[in-house]
Design a protein around this motif. Sequence first.
Motif, PDB file in Angstrom:
ATOM      1  N   ASN A 184      42.026  12.182 -64.311  1.00  0.00           N
ATOM      2  CA  ASN A 184      42.864  12.062 -63.112  1.00  0.00           C
ATOM      3  C   ASN A 184      42.835  13.355 -62.298  1.00  0.00           C
ATOM      4  OD1 ASN A 184      43.776   9.448 -63.039  1.00  0.00           O
ATOM      5  ND2 ASN A 184      45.585   9.829 -64.262  1.00  0.00           N
ATOM      6  N   LYS A 188      41.046  14.016 -58.664  1.00  0.00           N
ATOM      7  CA  LYS A 188      41.872  14.484 -57.552  1.00  0.00           C
ATOM      8  C   LYS A 188      41.268  15.720 -56.891  1.00  0.00           C
ATOM      9  CE  LYS A 188      46.324  12.632 -59.122  1.00  0.00           C
ATOM     10  NZ  LYS A 188      47.650  12.951 -59.697  1.00  0.00           N
ATOM     11  N   GLN A 212      38.718   2.446 -50.182  1.00  0.00           N
ATOM     12  CA  GLN A 212      38.730   2.553 -51.643  1.00  0.00           C
ATOM     13  C   GLN A 212      37.419   2.130 -52.278  1.00  0.00           C
ATOM     14  OE1 GLN A 212      42.029  -0.017 -52.413  1.00  0.00           O
ATOM     15  NE2 GLN A 212      43.561   1.637 -52.386  1.00  0.00           N
ATOM     16  N   VAL A 274      40.631   3.086 -63.070  1.00  0.00           N
ATOM     17  CA  VAL A 274      42.072   3.336 -62.926  1.00  0.00           C
ATOM     18  C   VAL A 274      42.331   4.725 -62.364  1.00  0.00           C
ATOM     19  CG1 VAL A 274      44.249   3.573 -64.183  1.00  0.00           C
ATOM     20  CG2 VAL A 274      42.694   1.697 -64.738  1.00  0.00           C
ATOM     21  N   SER A 275      41.643   5.722 -62.905  1.00  0.00           N
ATOM     22  CA  SER A 275      41.859   7.099 -62.458  1.00  0.00           C
ATOM     23  C   SER A 275      41.454   7.281 -61.000  1.00  0.00           C
ATOM     24  CB  SER A 275      41.073   8.074 -63.341  1.00  0.00           C
ATOM     25  OG  SER A 275      41.516   8.011 -64.674  1.00  0.00           O
ATOM     26  N   THR A 276      40.315   6.718 -60.615  1.00  0.00           N
ATOM     27  CA  THR A 276      39.863   6.827 -59.226  1.00  0.00           C
ATOM     28  C   THR A 276      40.820   6.105 -58.285  1.00  0.00           C
ATOM     29  OG1 THR A 276      37.563   6.904 -59.981  1.00  0.00           O
ATOM     30  CG2 THR A 276      37.930   6.416 -57.665  1.00  0.00           C
ATOM     31  N   PHE A 277      41.265   4.934 -58.694  1.00  0.00           N
ATOM     32  CA  PHE A 277      42.178   4.145 -57.856  1.00  0.00           C
ATOM     33  C   PHE A 277      43.486   4.902 -57.623  1.00  0.00           C
ATOM     34  CE2 PHE A 277      45.332   0.816 -57.080  1.00  0.00           C
ATOM     35  CZ  PHE A 277      44.705   0.092 -56.083  1.00  0.00           C
ATOM     36  N   GLN A 278      44.032   5.490 -58.688  1.00  0.00           N
ATOM     37  CA  GLN A 278      45.276   6.243 -58.549  1.00  0.00           C
ATOM     38  C   GLN A 278      45.087   7.467 -57.655  1.00  0.00           C
ATOM     39  OE1 GLN A 278      46.379   7.083 -62.617  1.00  0.00           O
ATOM     40  NE2 GLN A 278      47.593   5.205 -62.806  1.00  0.00           N
ATOM     41  N   SER A 279      43.958   8.155 -57.834  1.00  0.00           N
ATOM     42  CA  SER A 279      43.717   9.380 -57.074  1.00  0.00           C
ATOM     43  C   SER A 279      43.487   9.096 -55.600  1.00  0.00           C
ATOM     44  CB  SER A 279      42.498  10.116 -57.656  1.00  0.00           C
ATOM     45  OG  SER A 279      42.730  10.465 -59.007  1.00  0.00           O
ATOM     46  N   ASN A 281      44.562   6.591 -53.904  1.00  0.00           N
ATOM     47  CA  ASN A 281      45.817   6.136 -53.292  1.00  0.00           C
ATOM     48  C   ASN A 281      46.701   7.309 -52.878  1.00  0.00           C
ATOM     49  OD1 ASN A 281      45.422   3.409 -53.256  1.00  0.00           O
ATOM     50  ND2 ASN A 281      46.531   2.982 -55.150  1.00  0.00           N
ATOM     51  N   LYS A 282      46.596   8.409 -53.605  1.00  0.00           N
ATOM     52  CA  LYS A 282      47.386   9.588 -53.245  1.00  0.00           C
ATOM     53  C   LYS A 282      47.009  10.076 -51.852  1.00  0.00           C
ATOM     54  CE  LYS A 282      47.957  14.482 -54.277  1.00  0.00           C
ATOM     55  NZ  LYS A 282      47.517  15.628 -55.101  1.00  0.00           N
ATOM     56  N   ASN A 285      48.073   7.728 -48.895  1.00  0.00           N
ATOM     57  CA  ASN A 285      49.514   7.689 -48.568  1.00  0.00           C
ATOM     58  C   ASN A 285      50.077   9.068 -48.256  1.00  0.00           C
ATOM     59  OD1 ASN A 285      49.641   4.846 -49.104  1.00  0.00           O
ATOM     60  ND2 ASN A 285      49.698   5.316 -51.285  1.00  0.00           N
TER      61      ASN A 285
END
Length: 292
Positions: A184, A188, A212, A274-279, A281-282, A285
């Motif tokens: 993660n 980032k 994305q 999952v890690s790429t998607f979460q990063s 999205n940061k 937003n």
Amino acid sequence: MKSNKKLGSYPGILITLSLTVALFLIGFCGWVAFSSKELIKYIKQNIEVQAYLDRNLSEAKIDSIHQVIASFPEIEKKGDASLITFISSKTAAENFLAETNESYEEILGDNPFRDAFNLKVKEELLTDGELAILKQKIEAVSGVYEADYAKDFVNGITENANKAYLILSAIVLIFLIATILLINNTIKLALYSQRFIIRTMQLVGATNGFIQKPFVSKGLLQGFIAGVIASALILITQQLALKQVDGLSIIQNQQMMIYVIVIMLILGPLIGLVSTFQSINKYLNVDLDDLY
């Protein structure tokens, strides 16, 4: 279109390398856990209960005792035959002499050994409680002098096996959590250079899904490559260990190794996704002021 080519073009070697190392450690612990399980299974399969007989029994009486013990549901079977081996007192004495090179006749003047049956017990019943019950059943058979088994050894195997599984499970869980956090943070940092391109794409009307897509695709690819490399390293490690450690092949279960490989091939892309998607999205937003 020109901007879209640059989108998602961050360097991913460090991410792939980090994920490969983490997956290898997870897979290695899984291999050790499965090998330990097979080792314990192998040891249990060679644990026997000894039923020592009274002296001077006739062959008919010995056969009768054999039939009674063979009828016990706790005794392991191979086909229709119960796994029971008869060891005569003479054979036991000869084995003792061969192992110790000491003659009992010079000391005792008589054969101290008894005729005995060696019994293989079903693996699921190889606990101290179950064996204690079986011991009582055997000793209740007419003509049986005593039944015995390696009580301390059985208890040690059971306790150490449970401890080993708990420790290995905890290590795998720690590696998994550390991997997710590490990847993660690494992603980032890698996406930091893409933050202005992401904001530009948003300003020209690109949807979140469009932005994305290249990042998620790259995360999946990195995870898959890491899974393949980690799987290859595990297989190489296994083959090297088999060549260096005698008897290791006895406790290898290839089906379990396939499970380990499949898990790594699934876990790699999943963590990358999952890690790429979460990063990403940061940065989708984040406020404009926080981009600088």
